[in-house]
Design a protein around this motif. Structure first.
Motif, PDB file in Angstrom:
ATOM      1  N   THR A   9      19.723 -24.109   1.259  1.00 17.39           N
ATOM      2  CA  THR A   9      19.691 -25.419   1.086  1.00 17.39           C
ATOM      3  C   THR A   9      21.080 -26.006   1.616  1.00 17.39           C
ATOM      4  OG1 THR A   9      20.582 -25.333  -1.068  1.00 17.39           O
ATOM      5  CG2 THR A   9      18.174 -25.570  -1.103  1.00 17.39           C
ATOM      6  N   THR A  11      23.666 -27.232   4.085  1.00 20.12           N
ATOM      7  CA  THR A  11      23.759 -28.032   5.281  1.00 20.12           C
ATOM      8  C   THR A  11      24.453 -27.462   6.232  1.00 20.12           C
ATOM      9  OG1 THR A  11      23.530 -29.926   6.483  1.00 20.12           O
ATOM     10  CG2 THR A  11      25.068 -29.733   4.750  1.00 20.12           C
ATOM     11  N   VAL A  16      27.739 -33.696   4.912  1.00 20.78           N
ATOM     12  CA  VAL A  16      26.638 -33.848   4.638  1.00 20.78           C
ATOM     13  C   VAL A  16      26.246 -32.868   3.360  1.00 20.78           C
ATOM     14  CG1 VAL A  16      24.095 -34.062   5.209  1.00 20.78           C
ATOM     15  CG2 VAL A  16      25.874 -34.682   6.496  1.00 20.78           C
ATOM     16  N   ARG A  17      25.584 -33.267   2.317  1.00 20.94           N
ATOM     17  CA  ARG A  17      25.298 -32.399   1.329  1.00 20.94           C
ATOM     18  C   ARG A  17      23.967 -32.584   0.695  1.00 20.94           C
ATOM     19  NH1 ARG A  17      27.057 -34.292  -3.789  1.00 20.94           N
ATOM     20  NH2 ARG A  17      28.172 -36.270  -3.560  1.00 20.94           N
ATOM     21  N   GLN A  18      23.355 -31.931   0.138  1.00 14.27           N
ATOM     22  CA  GLN A  18      21.977 -32.038  -0.580  1.00 14.27           C
ATOM     23  C   GLN A  18      21.889 -32.163  -2.263  1.00 14.27           C
ATOM     24  OE1 GLN A  18      19.022 -29.189   0.259  1.00 14.27           O
ATOM     25  NE2 GLN A  18      17.418 -30.820   0.294  1.00 14.27           N
ATOM     26  N   TRP A  24      19.611 -36.289   0.791  1.00 17.56           N
ATOM     27  CA  TRP A  24      20.639 -35.907   1.564  1.00 17.56           C
ATOM     28  C   TRP A  24      21.649 -37.036   1.394  1.00 17.56           C
ATOM     29  CZ3 TRP A  24      21.420 -31.011   3.358  1.00 17.56           C
ATOM     30  CH2 TRP A  24      20.175 -30.190   3.604  1.00 17.56           C
ATOM     31  N   SER A  26      25.684 -38.648   2.506  1.00 20.37           N
ATOM     32  CA  SER A  26      27.099 -38.398   3.515  1.00 20.37           C
ATOM     33  C   SER A  26      28.052 -39.094   3.138  1.00 20.37           C
ATOM     34  CB  SER A  26      26.324 -38.919   4.735  1.00 20.37           C
ATOM     35  OG  SER A  26      27.366 -38.807   5.713  1.00 20.37           O
ATOM     36  N   SER A  41      22.647 -42.182   0.848  1.00 16.63           N
ATOM     37  CA  SER A  41      21.298 -41.414   0.800  1.00 16.63           C
ATOM     38  C   SER A  41      20.526 -41.270   1.849  1.00 16.63           C
ATOM     39  CB  SER A  41      20.746 -41.343  -0.465  1.00 16.63           C
ATOM     40  OG  SER A  41      21.722 -41.282  -1.712  1.00 16.63           O
ATOM     41  N   THR A  44      16.444 -37.150   5.403  1.00 17.77           N
ATOM     42  CA  THR A  44      16.988 -35.837   6.330  1.00 17.77           C
ATOM     43  C   THR A  44      18.550 -35.461   6.595  1.00 17.77           C
ATOM     44  OG1 THR A  44      16.871 -37.029   8.597  1.00 17.77           O
ATOM     45  CG2 THR A  44      14.701 -36.336   7.408  1.00 17.77           C
ATOM     46  N   ALA A  45      18.958 -34.352   6.610  1.00 14.83           N
ATOM     47  CA  ALA A  45      20.421 -34.067   6.918  1.00 14.83           C
ATOM     48  C   ALA A  45      20.545 -34.620   8.164  1.00 14.83           C
ATOM     49  CB  ALA A  45      20.261 -32.422   6.830  1.00 14.83           C
TER      50      ALA A  45
END
Length: 79
Positions: A9, A11, A16-18, A24, A26, A41, A44-45
């Motif tokens: 999971t 990235t 960027v993190r989930q 995702w 930023s 939010s 997608t990444a």
């Protein structure tokens, strides 16, 4: 969560993190401060990474291409 699942999971994009629930997000660390600038939010990444690049470039025009997630986008846009 197992280490392997956690590793999947993560990235490959800077800034960027989930979230636990899959969204995702930023953010950018403000220079000379511990504060972070929230960028939002995303589904997608890649969308979160593009936002990170655009805001980083707008804040710091002298940013090196190596610090961007998609440096070629900046080069194409400047032509």
């Amino acid at each position: 969560m197992s280490y392997e699942k956690l590793k999947e999971t993560r990235t490959k994009y800077r800034g960027v993190r989930q979230r636990k629930w899959g969204k995702w997000v930023s953010e950018i660390k403000v220079s000379y401060s511990q504060e972070r600038l929230w960028l939002g939010s995303y589904a997608t990444a890649e969308a979160a990474a593009v936002t990170h690049d655009v805001v980083l470039y707008c804040l710091r025009r002298s940013v090196s291409l190596e610090s961007l997630n998609f440096p070629l986008m900046l080069l194409v846009a400047s032509l």
